[in-house]
Design an enzyme around this catalytic site. Structure first.
Site, PDB file in Angstrom:
ATOM      1  CG  HIS A 155      15.880 -17.899 -18.651  1.00  0.00           C
ATOM      2  ND1 HIS A 155      16.290 -17.350 -17.463  1.00  0.00           N
ATOM      3  CD2 HIS A 155      16.580 -19.055 -18.787  1.00  0.00           C
ATOM      4  CE1 HIS A 155      17.192 -18.151 -16.894  1.00  0.00           C
ATOM      5  NE2 HIS A 155      17.381 -19.188 -17.683  1.00  0.00           N
ATOM      6  CE  LYS A 206      11.064 -20.943  -4.831  1.00  0.00           C
ATOM      7  NZ  LYS A 206       9.626 -21.095  -4.669  1.00  0.00           N
TER       8      LYS A 206
END
Lengths: 282, 185
Positions: free
Chosen positions: B37, B102
């Site tokens: 990222h 999650k």
């Protein structure tokens, strides 16, 4: 009293095997706790989710895969008898070589960055996070407890006031679990340190995670506190994976230690449903 | 409800999903976590293209274990998504349709999911072996130097997922525990 010689190579081989065993199979007490939780869970989605997590454990065994892809920091605890003489190398080097062989040869993930800010992966999961406790005797007991980051990141330490007392400790533990929510992959296991100093308290919490879920604190006062906290956490309703349900916590283990008259440190080390540990005695 | 979805994902295909629904996802999924990222943001800052077409894409926050000989991938469960929050609204604005991970997201991500008609789906945390079973192929397409954090293109079939954040503001991490606690009253 005679001194027993122990070759560094034997320690390396033991650590290598323990890294693999810990990452591919759950300890019996954790396996059994998951089964009991699934049997007792009243909320359908939670029961189903626990069933899938148990299925994952079976899949890992069948396919020779780690239970979780975060094969963790290699936390290695050694209880070294003071009558043991290690030959043929340094203890720390022997442990690191065992971690290197276990993680590289065993297709485990390398998750360690050699420097916390410059963040270059060491590519062999070393160094081990080694704790050595010198004990009486001529044995060497080694435990490898791989620790994932999802739950580690949700852990907290508080320097409470003595006047906060046991209620302050309970509030801090519950607040920590509430803040963690779904992040640490519930159902969780909690290691709690109470007392000591800032650093010793955190070490107590980590060490508490080594205790089997079926073994209470030997002091009935703290055993009762463990059960009370576990029930209070399960009443939060977070549930498996945070989807809601009765099963949020599989067990709480507290370790306590003497502290300063002005101090009440409390540390909460959260572990996930993949609470891994494997031991061997040399 | 259970939905069968195929990539690339459109806003229309995602619109019916509600928090708590289950999804069987098939098609192409890209892996990216912390370090990937950060590098994607550097590319965007320089005005350069990302390693994959983000429009309609599904991104899985995962760093798998190495595959043994003969295996497609090692264990491949989700990592905590919240660490990607600071990068996420920018990717959603560029068309990222589906995130798989999650754990909790921040308010900016939740608002951006609604604004862009996207979804955030749960893979089972800690279920590395079970999640790997739905992955049919795996190929590193960018930054192999990042090891487990390299960007991979996965072909998945019927990957079992649960809707955490839907395009209408639903959040299973709120509604799930609330519904359970309500059942006790």
């Amino acid at each position: 009293m005679s001194v027993r010689e122990l070759k560094a190579g034997a320690i390396t081989r033991a650590v290598e095997q323990l890294c693999l065993r810990a990452n591919l199979t759950l300890p019996d007490d954790v396996h059994n706790a998951m089964q009991r939780a699934q049997d007792a869970e009243p909320w359908p989605l939670a029961k189903q989710t626990l069933g899938l997590l148990r299925q994952n454990e079976q899949d890992a065994l069948a396919k020779n895969l780690p239970i979780c892809q975060d094969t963790g920091m290699a936390c290695v605890f050694i209880e070294l008898g003071q009558d043991v003489h290690i030959t043929g190398g340094a203890l720390r080097d022997a442990v690191n070589e065992g971690v290197r062989r276990g993680y590289v040869g065993g297709y485990l993930r390398k998750s360690i960055t050699g420097d916390p800010l410059r963040r270059r992966n060491t590519e062999d999961n070393t160094p081990a996070f080694l704790t050595v406790d010198l004990v009486p005797g001529d044995r060497c007991r080694i435990t490898v407890a791989p620790k994932g980051a999802g739950s580690e990141n949700m852990s907290r330490l508080g320097m409470l006031k003595p006047a906060d007392g046991v209620q302050g400790v309970k509030d801090f533990v519950l607040e920590t679990v509430r803040l963690a929510g779904s992040n640490p992959c519930p159902p969780i296991v909690l290691g709690v340190g109470v007392g000591g100093s800032f650093d010793k308290c955190a070490a107590l919490a980590k060490h508490a995670l080594l205790r089997g879920l079926d073994i209470p604190n030997p002091d009935p006062y703290y055993a009762s506190l463990e059960w009370e906290l576990c029930d209070a956490i399960n009443a939060l309703g977070i549930g498996p994976q945070g989807f809601g349900g009765a099963t949020t916590c599989l067990g709480v283990a507290i370790e306590q230690a003497p502290t300063h008259v002005a101090c009440l440190p409390v540390a909460v080390n959260i572990n996930c449903h993949v609470t891994r540990r494997a031991s061997a005695e040399l | 409800m259970q939905y069968q979805l195929n990539t690339p994902l459109t806003r229309e295909a995602l619109a019916p999903l509600r928090a708590g629904d289950t999804v069987l996802l098939s098609g192409t999924v890209y892996t990216a976590r912390d370090a990937a990222h950060a590098r994607m943001m550097e590319l965007l800052d320089k005005g350069e293209a990302l390693p994959f077409d983000i429009a309609g894409a599904a991104v899985y926050y995962v760093g798998p274990t190495p595959e043994r000989p003969g295996q497609v991938i090692g264990a491949a469960g989700p990592t905590t998504a919240g660490r990607m929050d600071k990068f996420t609204p920018r990717l959603l604005d560029l068309g990222l349709a589906c995130m798989i991970g999650k754990g909790k997201r921040d308010q900016a991500v939740k608002a951006s999911v609604v604004k862009n008609g996207a979804v955030y789906l749960a893979a089972l945390g800690g279920a590395g072996a079970l999640m790997a079973a739905s992955i049919e192929s795996c190929e590193i397409i960018a930054w192999p130097d990042l090891g487990c954090e390299a960007v991979r293109r996965l072909r998945v079939r019927d990957m079992p997922l649960t809707v955490l954040l839907d395009a209408h503001g639903g959040d299973l991490y709120q509604s799930g525990p609330e519904a359970y606690l309500q059942s006790l009253v």
